[in-house]
Write a protein that holds these residues in place. Sequence first.
Motif, PDB file in Angstrom:
ATOM      1  N   ILE A   1       0.831  -1.200   0.000  1.00  0.00           N
ATOM      2  CA  ILE A   1       0.000   0.000   0.000  1.00  0.00           C
ATOM      3  C   ILE A   1       0.871   1.257   0.000  1.00  0.00           C
ATOM      4  O   ILE A   1       0.594   2.246  -0.692  1.00  0.00           O
ATOM      5  CB  ILE A   1      -0.953  -0.010   1.205  1.00  0.00           C
ATOM      6  CG1 ILE A   1      -1.951  -1.177   1.085  1.00  0.00           C
ATOM      7  CG2 ILE A   1      -1.691   1.313   1.312  1.00  0.00           C
ATOM      8  CD1 ILE A   1      -2.900  -1.070  -0.085  1.00  0.00           C
ATOM      9  N   TYR A   2       1.956   1.227   0.767  1.00  0.00           N
ATOM     10  CA  TYR A   2       2.859   2.382   0.782  1.00  0.00           C
ATOM     11  C   TYR A   2       3.485   2.591  -0.602  1.00  0.00           C
ATOM     12  O   TYR A   2       3.658   3.728  -1.061  1.00  0.00           O
ATOM     13  CB  TYR A   2       3.964   2.184   1.823  1.00  0.00           C
ATOM     14  CG  TYR A   2       3.459   2.126   3.242  1.00  0.00           C
ATOM     15  CD1 TYR A   2       2.464   2.993   3.691  1.00  0.00           C
ATOM     16  CD2 TYR A   2       3.972   1.203   4.156  1.00  0.00           C
ATOM     17  CE1 TYR A   2       2.004   2.942   4.992  1.00  0.00           C
ATOM     18  CE2 TYR A   2       3.516   1.149   5.463  1.00  0.00           C
ATOM     19  CZ  TYR A   2       2.528   2.018   5.875  1.00  0.00           C
ATOM     20  OH  TYR A   2       2.071   1.968   7.155  1.00  0.00           O
ATOM     21  N   ILE A   3       3.824   1.503  -1.260  1.00  0.00           N
ATOM     22  CA  ILE A   3       4.388   1.601  -2.608  1.00  0.00           C
ATOM     23  C   ILE A   3       3.365   2.215  -3.565  1.00  0.00           C
ATOM     24  O   ILE A   3       3.708   3.026  -4.434  1.00  0.00           O
ATOM     25  CB  ILE A   3       4.845   0.213  -3.096  1.00  0.00           C
ATOM     26  CG1 ILE A   3       6.087  -0.224  -2.330  1.00  0.00           C
ATOM     27  CG2 ILE A   3       5.122   0.213  -4.596  1.00  0.00           C
ATOM     28  CD1 ILE A   3       6.537  -1.637  -2.630  1.00  0.00           C
ATOM     29  N   LEU A   4       2.121   1.834  -3.385  1.00  0.00           N
ATOM     30  CA  LEU A   4       1.050   2.363  -4.247  1.00  0.00           C
ATOM     31  C   LEU A   4       0.979   3.885  -4.145  1.00  0.00           C
ATOM     32  O   LEU A   4       0.869   4.599  -5.158  1.00  0.00           O
ATOM     33  CB  LEU A   4      -0.274   1.713  -3.824  1.00  0.00           C
ATOM     34  CG  LEU A   4      -1.489   1.839  -4.734  1.00  0.00           C
ATOM     35  CD1 LEU A   4      -2.452   0.685  -4.448  1.00  0.00           C
ATOM     36  CD2 LEU A   4      -2.220   3.143  -4.526  1.00  0.00           C
ATOM     37  N   GLU A   5       1.050   4.400  -2.927  1.00  0.00           N
ATOM     38  CA  GLU A   5       0.994   5.851  -2.741  1.00  0.00           C
ATOM     39  C   GLU A   5       2.211   6.522  -3.363  1.00  0.00           C
ATOM     40  O   GLU A   5       2.114   7.592  -3.976  1.00  0.00           O
ATOM     41  CB  GLU A   5       0.901   6.171  -1.248  1.00  0.00           C
ATOM     42  CG  GLU A   5       0.556   7.619  -0.962  1.00  0.00           C
ATOM     43  CD  GLU A   5       0.123   7.835   0.465  1.00  0.00           C
ATOM     44  OE1 GLU A   5      -0.005   9.007   0.863  1.00  0.00           O
ATOM     45  OE2 GLU A   5      -0.111   6.829   1.183  1.00  0.00           O
ATOM     46  N   GLY A   6       3.373   5.870  -3.226  1.00  0.00           N
ATOM     47  CA  GLY A   6       4.579   6.411  -3.844  1.00  0.00           C
ATOM     48  C   GLY A   6       4.478   6.427  -5.360  1.00  0.00           C
ATOM     49  O   GLY A   6       4.966   7.357  -6.015  1.00  0.00           O
ATOM     50  N   PHE A   7       3.828   5.416  -5.930  1.00  0.00           N
ATOM     51  CA  PHE A   7       3.628   5.370  -7.375  1.00  0.00           C
ATOM     52  C   PHE A   7       2.771   6.545  -7.848  1.00  0.00           C
ATOM     53  O   PHE A   7       3.088   7.207  -8.855  1.00  0.00           O
ATOM     54  CB  PHE A   7       2.976   4.043  -7.760  1.00  0.00           C
ATOM     55  CG  PHE A   7       2.440   4.004  -9.164  1.00  0.00           C
ATOM     56  CD1 PHE A   7       3.295   3.918 -10.256  1.00  0.00           C
ATOM     57  CD2 PHE A   7       1.064   4.073  -9.397  1.00  0.00           C
ATOM     58  CE1 PHE A   7       2.790   3.881 -11.553  1.00  0.00           C
ATOM     59  CE2 PHE A   7       0.561   4.042 -10.682  1.00  0.00           C
ATOM     60  CZ  PHE A   7       1.422   3.950 -11.767  1.00  0.00           C
ATOM     61  N   LEU A   8       1.685   6.831  -7.146  1.00  0.00           N
ATOM     62  CA  LEU A   8       0.814   7.936  -7.540  1.00  0.00           C
ATOM     63  C   LEU A   8       1.562   9.270  -7.485  1.00  0.00           C
ATOM     64  O   LEU A   8       1.428  10.122  -8.376  1.00  0.00           O
ATOM     65  CB  LEU A   8      -0.414   7.990  -6.629  1.00  0.00           C
ATOM     66  CG  LEU A   8      -1.431   6.845  -6.756  1.00  0.00           C
ATOM     67  CD1 LEU A   8      -2.578   7.072  -5.777  1.00  0.00           C
ATOM     68  CD2 LEU A   8      -1.971   6.747  -8.177  1.00  0.00           C
ATOM     69  N   GLN A   9       2.347   9.457  -6.457  1.00  0.00           N
ATOM     70  CA  GLN A   9       3.078  10.720  -6.322  1.00  0.00           C
ATOM     71  C   GLN A   9       4.099  10.896  -7.441  1.00  0.00           C
ATOM     72  O   GLN A   9       4.211  11.963  -8.046  1.00  0.00           O
ATOM     73  CB  GLN A   9       3.784  10.762  -4.960  1.00  0.00           C
ATOM     74  CG  GLN A   9       2.838  10.906  -3.774  1.00  0.00           C
ATOM     75  CD  GLN A   9       3.569  10.793  -2.447  1.00  0.00           C
ATOM     76  OE1 GLN A   9       4.628  10.207  -2.372  1.00  0.00           O
ATOM     77  NE2 GLN A   9       2.976  11.354  -1.397  1.00  0.00           N
ATOM     78  N   SER A  10       4.861   9.826  -7.722  1.00  0.00           N
ATOM     79  CA  SER A  10       5.937   9.966  -8.707  1.00  0.00           C
ATOM     80  C   SER A  10       5.415  10.049 -10.128  1.00  0.00           C
ATOM     81  O   SER A  10       6.014  10.720 -10.973  1.00  0.00           O
ATOM     82  CB  SER A  10       6.912   8.785  -8.575  1.00  0.00           C
ATOM     83  OG  SER A  10       6.237   7.566  -8.866  1.00  0.00           O
ATOM     84  N   LYS A  11       4.280   9.424 -10.420  1.00  0.00           N
ATOM     85  CA  LYS A  11       3.794   9.387 -11.802  1.00  0.00           C
ATOM     86  C   LYS A  11       2.878  10.552 -12.143  1.00  0.00           C
ATOM     87  O   LYS A  11       2.907  11.056 -13.269  1.00  0.00           O
ATOM     88  CB  LYS A  11       3.066   8.062 -12.065  1.00  0.00           C
ATOM     89  CG  LYS A  11       2.731   7.835 -13.554  1.00  0.00           C
ATOM     90  CD  LYS A  11       2.192   6.457 -13.796  1.00  0.00           C
ATOM     91  CE  LYS A  11       1.927   6.224 -15.283  1.00  0.00           C
ATOM     92  NZ  LYS A  11       3.179   6.153 -16.077  1.00  0.00           N
ATOM     93  N   TYR A  12       2.099  11.005 -11.176  1.00  0.00           N
ATOM     94  CA  TYR A  12       1.075  12.006 -11.512  1.00  0.00           C
ATOM     95  C   TYR A  12       1.277  13.338 -10.788  1.00  0.00           C
ATOM     96  O   TYR A  12       1.158  14.396 -11.404  1.00  0.00           O
ATOM     97  CB  TYR A  12      -0.321  11.450 -11.189  1.00  0.00           C
ATOM     98  CG  TYR A  12      -0.629  10.159 -11.906  1.00  0.00           C
ATOM     99  CD1 TYR A  12      -0.873  10.146 -13.281  1.00  0.00           C
ATOM    100  CD2 TYR A  12      -0.672   8.952 -11.227  1.00  0.00           C
ATOM    101  CE1 TYR A  12      -1.161   8.965 -13.936  1.00  0.00           C
ATOM    102  CE2 TYR A  12      -0.953   7.766 -11.873  1.00  0.00           C
ATOM    103  CZ  TYR A  12      -1.193   7.774 -13.239  1.00  0.00           C
ATOM    104  OH  TYR A  12      -1.456   6.596 -13.896  1.00  0.00           O
ATOM    105  N   ALA A  13       1.542  13.306  -9.482  1.00  0.00           N
ATOM    106  CA  ALA A  13       1.562  14.550  -8.707  1.00  0.00           C
ATOM    107  C   ALA A  13       2.946  15.190  -8.752  1.00  0.00           C
ATOM    108  O   ALA A  13       3.638  15.309  -7.743  1.00  0.00           O
ATOM    109  CB  ALA A  13       1.136  14.265  -7.271  1.00  0.00           C
TER     110      ALA A  13
END
Length: 825
Positions: free
Chosen positions: A647-659
């Motif tokens: 789940i932590y990786i998922l949040e990191g993915f959203l930040q690095s790819k979109y935000a």
Amino acid sequence: MTRNPNAAVPATAATPVNPSEDVDQHLRSALLDPKLVRFGISEEDVRALDDAERGFDIIGQPRALRALHLAVQMRGKGYNLFVTGMPGTGKRSAIRQVTEQYRGDLSRLRDYAYVYNFHRPDRPRLLTFAPGAGTQFRDAMHALVKTVRQNLEALSQNERFTSKRDQIIIQAEGHENRALRDFEGRIGREGFQIVQVEDHDEQQRTDIAPVYDGETTSFDAIQKRVNGGEIDESWWRNAREKYYQYMDEMNQIFLRLRSERGRIEQKLKDLRVAAIEPGVDQAFAEIKAGFADPAIHRYLDDARSDILENVDWFMPPQSDTVRDEPESLPIERYDVNVIVDHRYSTEAPLVFESHPDYQKLFGLQEYAMEPGGETRTSFMMLRAGALLNASGGFLVLRAEDIIPHEDLWNALKRAIGDAQAEIRPTPGPLPVPVGALKPEPAPIDVKVILSGPDSLYDILYNQDDEFGKLFKVPAEFDSMMNRSPETMREYVGFSRLIAREEKLLPLHPSALAAIMEYGVRLSEFRDKLSTRFSQIADLIREADHWARGEGMSEINRDMVDRTLNERRYLYNLPEEKIDEQILSGELLIDVRGSAVGRINGLAIVDRGFYAFARPMLITARTAPGSDGIINIERESGLSGELHDKGIYILEGFLQSKYARDFPLSITASVCFEQSYVEVDGDSASSAEVYVLLSAIADVPLRQDIAVTGSVNQMGEIQPVGGISEKVEGFYQVCLQMGITTTQGVIIPRQNLPNLILSHKVQQAIQEGHFHIWTVQTIDEGMQILTGVPSGTRGPRGGFEPGSVNALVEKRLRSMAHQVKSFGGN
């Protein structure tokens, strides 16, 4: 009508973007070629490898065998062995086979014996001997005791001895008689006589009685006559005074005679010792000549002195000695307790102690109950434990039997480190029995082999300071080996060996092919074979059972397949119950259509002896906020550490790819619906990304496709375990709910070598009824699940309009503005 599996499924929750030609091309390229799914081993392959007469060693464990040989050959301190590996990988067989090569070396074997300690009886002495010499020494001591007895018995025929003995006895008796006769005559003249009277406890004792008018009487009778006036009172008082004087004198005479008798007994003893001493010395000299150990000589010197000191214990029952013979003779002290006897040993010991406790490892002190209720023990009641019995060879223990018992584990480490074992009372809450012994520690030279599960060696090495010094060699047994013509030939040889040694039906080449396929399936790699040979052997035994039941003369592929099906039927009750819940609608699983924020993940249920997979509904909901991604499983205490990491990786993915140029302002929840047990592992993290992106972008996902695979923060798909079970599990559910020919599973591309499917699923894929897509990134998976291009960033930094990524970024940016607008306070 048959549908094209690459065609997009109509959206039910949002208007889909029409797929472009690029999407169709991607779907075709990601769809796994049925030829790549096909896997099997043919009879022709087996016939080319079959060598019924071939012999072989332990299969597939070169590293572990090298470690075993190293540890056994090294004589340095601490080169004991710790064997790790999964059950059934041949650890026990390998230990037997390797140690067998070194058991011919008997140079380190010793017999152990405990003997009496004449200086400290509570601390028995230890003597060690060459193999077989322990019993020889015991027999020699028995013969010596017999010789002493015989020599003493022979003295009665020795005229010189009997003459001196009789002279001493006659002189002593004459002196006693004269002393008593003189005293008795003197008191007789004074009107007294020596008599024997009986005490209150009916014991006889010597007394002096007065004589009046020629008759022996008592003072009580005289007192009555004095009271009656018959005897003058002054006579009575005078007689009483003389009585006490004569009693004192008589007691002094008896003390002198008793002392004289002791001196006479010592003279007789010295006479006997002088008579037998030459023979005793000769017997001890003969024993010493056969045993060169100084410790044995010191014991023999002490035993000689003790025997001569207590020579009366060896006297025959009827003797002319003037002293009473004791009821029991304590000559057991000259016995020898051989606790380890190697007189018949032709090879070094190999001891497997399967139920170790303190007594079984170190030995015990036995106790006998005396008539009065007290306990008694002696050096003859000491018994050896496994450490002593294995000395000079090998002791094999299971770590799980030893390490949980702290006292036992510490005692074992101490024994290995000190190279000695002590036979002590068993430690425990009860007090040590009265009279417990403390025997001398016994030196040991034993190679200890501990076996335990994977990774236990690392844990003990890092947590136990002494462990690494005592167990310097780890032997790690692998659960798989490379599949090559050579290893496949060894597999065939092993299978035929089991059938031959256990008198099972012959194995047809088709059965051998099926057995090897099972071995590949156990390894989870197409180019590997499992080394868990106990499971292979069990498969052959069960196949023999079913073949005999069918009246067959050999085991073929059908019987192996039937064995696996019978096993599946025995084990798959939970699997059937889950299927019933899915078919009844109790579990919300859909294998048709599409939906926003819903996806079919795949979960493995591993019972240890049987594993299967079934789809599990994963959902996501999103809204503007600042709470980030809420893991509902974690909040409810049903999430393992690895799942939390995903789940932590998922949040990191959203930040690095979109935000990239705006803050990630989202409150999202991800949930494994209808899951009431702990969820762990990260194999569903890609499914969680897909369903979260679907919820953010409001783009539907295909429900006829199940997903597995983990993901990293860069959006790259990573391989997972249990891939074959997951594909087969979703196929089974689709088959029961109705095959649409569009259904399938998305798997990581790196899992292709792990794809070992049942023949039924392989056939369904070959016929186009079921499909497998392989992906390397989240973008590739989203295109398959949505039928919409994922989109890439252009030169200006934005995603292609209308793509999934553009929709996600647009929605996240909108959420950031909303939070900013409403989050001032």
